[in-house]
Structure formats: C-alpha cells, structure tokens
Design a protein around this motif. Sequence first.
Motif, PDB file in Angstrom:
ATOM      1  N   ILE A   5      14.899  -1.378  21.332  1.00 22.73           N
ATOM      2  CA  ILE A   5      13.988  -0.357  21.851  1.00 22.73           C
ATOM      3  C   ILE A   5      14.502   1.030  21.483  1.00 22.73           C
ATOM      4  CG2 ILE A   5      12.985   0.653  23.938  1.00 22.73           C
ATOM      5  CD1 ILE A   5      13.064  -2.126  25.192  1.00 22.73           C
ATOM      6  N   ASP A   6      13.594   1.863  20.982  1.00 25.72           N
ATOM      7  CA  ASP A   6      13.945   3.205  20.529  1.00 25.72           C
ATOM      8  C   ASP A   6      12.964   4.193  21.163  1.00 25.72           C
ATOM      9  OD1 ASP A   6      15.363   5.099  19.019  1.00 25.72           O
ATOM     10  OD2 ASP A   6      13.874   5.027  17.412  1.00 25.72           O
ATOM     11  N   THR A  16       9.277   2.855  20.826  1.00 26.17           N
ATOM     12  CA  THR A  16       9.016   1.789  19.865  1.00 26.17           C
ATOM     13  C   THR A  16       9.783   0.542  20.308  1.00 26.17           C
ATOM     14  OG1 THR A  16       8.844   3.457  18.126  1.00 26.17           O
ATOM     15  CG2 THR A  16       9.051   1.177  17.418  1.00 26.17           C
ATOM     16  N   ILE A  17       9.057  -0.564  20.429  1.00 24.54           N
ATOM     17  CA  ILE A  17       9.655  -1.829  20.859  1.00 24.54           C
ATOM     18  C   ILE A  17       9.416  -2.863  19.764  1.00 24.54           C
ATOM     19  CG2 ILE A  17       9.680  -3.626  22.623  1.00 24.54           C
ATOM     20  CD1 ILE A  17       8.314  -1.528  24.494  1.00 24.54           C
ATOM     21  N   PRO A  18      10.474  -3.310  19.093  1.00 21.57           N
ATOM     22  CA  PRO A  18      10.284  -4.329  18.061  1.00 21.57           C
ATOM     23  C   PRO A  18       9.822  -5.657  18.664  1.00 21.57           C
ATOM     24  CG  PRO A  18      12.581  -3.611  18.172  1.00 21.57           C
ATOM     25  CD  PRO A  18      11.848  -2.901  19.245  1.00 21.57           C
ATOM     26  N   ARG A  19       9.089  -6.414  17.870  1.00 24.61           N
ATOM     27  CA  ARG A  19       8.615  -7.728  18.307  1.00 24.61           C
ATOM     28  C   ARG A  19       9.465  -8.822  17.675  1.00 24.61           C
ATOM     29  NH1 ARG A  19       2.075  -7.618  18.058  1.00 24.61           N
ATOM     30  NH2 ARG A  19       2.345  -9.419  19.416  1.00 24.61           N
ATOM     31  N   GLN A  21      13.744   9.928  32.086  1.00 22.51           N
ATOM     32  CA  GLN A  21      14.654   8.779  32.015  1.00 22.51           C
ATOM     33  C   GLN A  21      13.860   7.548  31.585  1.00 22.51           C
ATOM     34  OE1 GLN A  21      16.254   8.363  35.925  1.00 22.51           O
ATOM     35  NE2 GLN A  21      17.650  10.080  35.711  1.00 22.51           N
ATOM     36  N   LEU A  22      14.491   6.728  30.769  1.00 22.26           N
ATOM     37  CA  LEU A  22      13.904   5.483  30.309  1.00 22.26           C
ATOM     38  C   LEU A  22      14.899   4.385  30.632  1.00 22.26           C
ATOM     39  CD1 LEU A  22      11.430   4.414  28.775  1.00 22.26           C
ATOM     40  CD2 LEU A  22      12.696   4.732  26.673  1.00 22.26           C
ATOM     41  N   GLU A  23      14.449   3.373  31.355  1.00 20.63           N
ATOM     42  CA  GLU A  23      15.360   2.331  31.842  1.00 20.63           C
ATOM     43  C   GLU A  23      14.751   0.957  31.604  1.00 20.63           C
ATOM     44  OE1 GLU A  23      16.253   1.073  36.338  1.00 20.63           O
ATOM     45  OE2 GLU A  23      16.935   3.100  35.834  1.00 20.63           O
ATOM     46  N   LEU A  24      15.572   0.027  31.128  1.00 23.49           N
ATOM     47  CA  LEU A  24      15.154  -1.355  30.940  1.00 23.49           C
ATOM     48  C   LEU A  24      15.748  -2.171  32.069  1.00 23.49           C
ATOM     49  CD1 LEU A  24      13.711  -3.400  29.097  1.00 23.49           C
ATOM     50  CD2 LEU A  24      15.880  -3.709  27.918  1.00 23.49           C
TER      51      LEU A  24
END
Length: 186
Positions: free
Chosen positions: A155-156, A167-170, A105-108
């Motif tokens: 975020i991908d 991958t997290i865009p800046r 699981q990936l959670e923000l």
Amino acid sequence: MDLKKLAPWNWFKKEEEQQATTLPVTVQRHGQPRPYSPMAQFHQEVDRMFENFFRGFGFPSMGFGREPSFLAQNEWLKPTLDIAAAEKEYTISVELPGVDEKDVQLELSDDSLVIKGEKKQEKEEKEKNYYRMERSYGSFQRVLSLPEDAEHEGIDAAYKNGILKITIPRKAGPRKESRQITIKSG
C-alpha cells in the motif's frame, strides 16, 4: 446477470457496522428531536442532488429542507472519496481541502484501512467582527474494508493539493483459461 460485477466489494462494511452501533443519534430540527437513520441520510443526499441540479441552471437555493450546520458537520466527518479498480491495483482518492499533510493519518488494521485526521483553524483575526463563518474544522475518519485480493504489504499513499491518493496492489488471482469441450451424441 453477475451482481458481483455491479458491486464486487463493499468497501464501507466496517464503517456501516460502526454507524449501526452508534445509531440512533438525535438531531434537533425546529426544537423537536428526531432520530437520525440511514433513510434520513438518503433523503439528504437526494435533496443535495436536486439542489446541485437546479443550481446548475442558475436558480437560487431551493432549500429542500436542508439543515446547513448539521449537514456541513456530517459531510466533514466523512470526506468524499473515489474508489477505482484496475487489473493490478485499487486507487482511492480522498478529498481533504484545507487539511495539512501532517494532520492526516493512514492506518492498516486487520482488513481495514483507516483514514483519519483533523482540519485546524490556523489564525484568529481579532480586528474583524464575524457575523457568519462557513468553514468547518474538526476531526474526520473513514474506515474502508479491504477486499480479499488487496495486497497489504504494497500500500502506497501520496498527498498533493488537498487530495490523498492511496494505491493498493491486487494479488494475482487464478488464471481463467478456457477450452473447448467435445459434445458426444447420445
């Protein structure tokens, strides 16, 4: 020297804060409890580096005071990861061998990225008598504090061959332009 270039962002700030609130944990060694601390963790890392160094030259295991069951358990609770920064994005690669994609699981949450999951034992063989089993099963979690320039909306994540790649865009920062300034004589 600009120290921010060496360590521009502490990705593990929240994780370290969580550890600080749960310490001290008591660890049994030869029947005597001892407190677990960041210094003990540093000592274990140095031991692990020496172990890996000598193993590369064909030497047998040196031991270096390692506690295999405790070490394996803690290493599994915190899977290893790589964090890289490019001009337009951050890339995080998390090693999750033996973990099924559906168990990750990936959670923000606010400014934190939480990676958690579980490694499960799939089958049990009743015909064999095991004398030793060196596989780890159980839950894991990593909490990463996102930098201020991380774009939360883009975020991908992709999972392939036991590697979770995030991958997290800046966000585009202010452009730094330079110009010459004329020096006047005084």
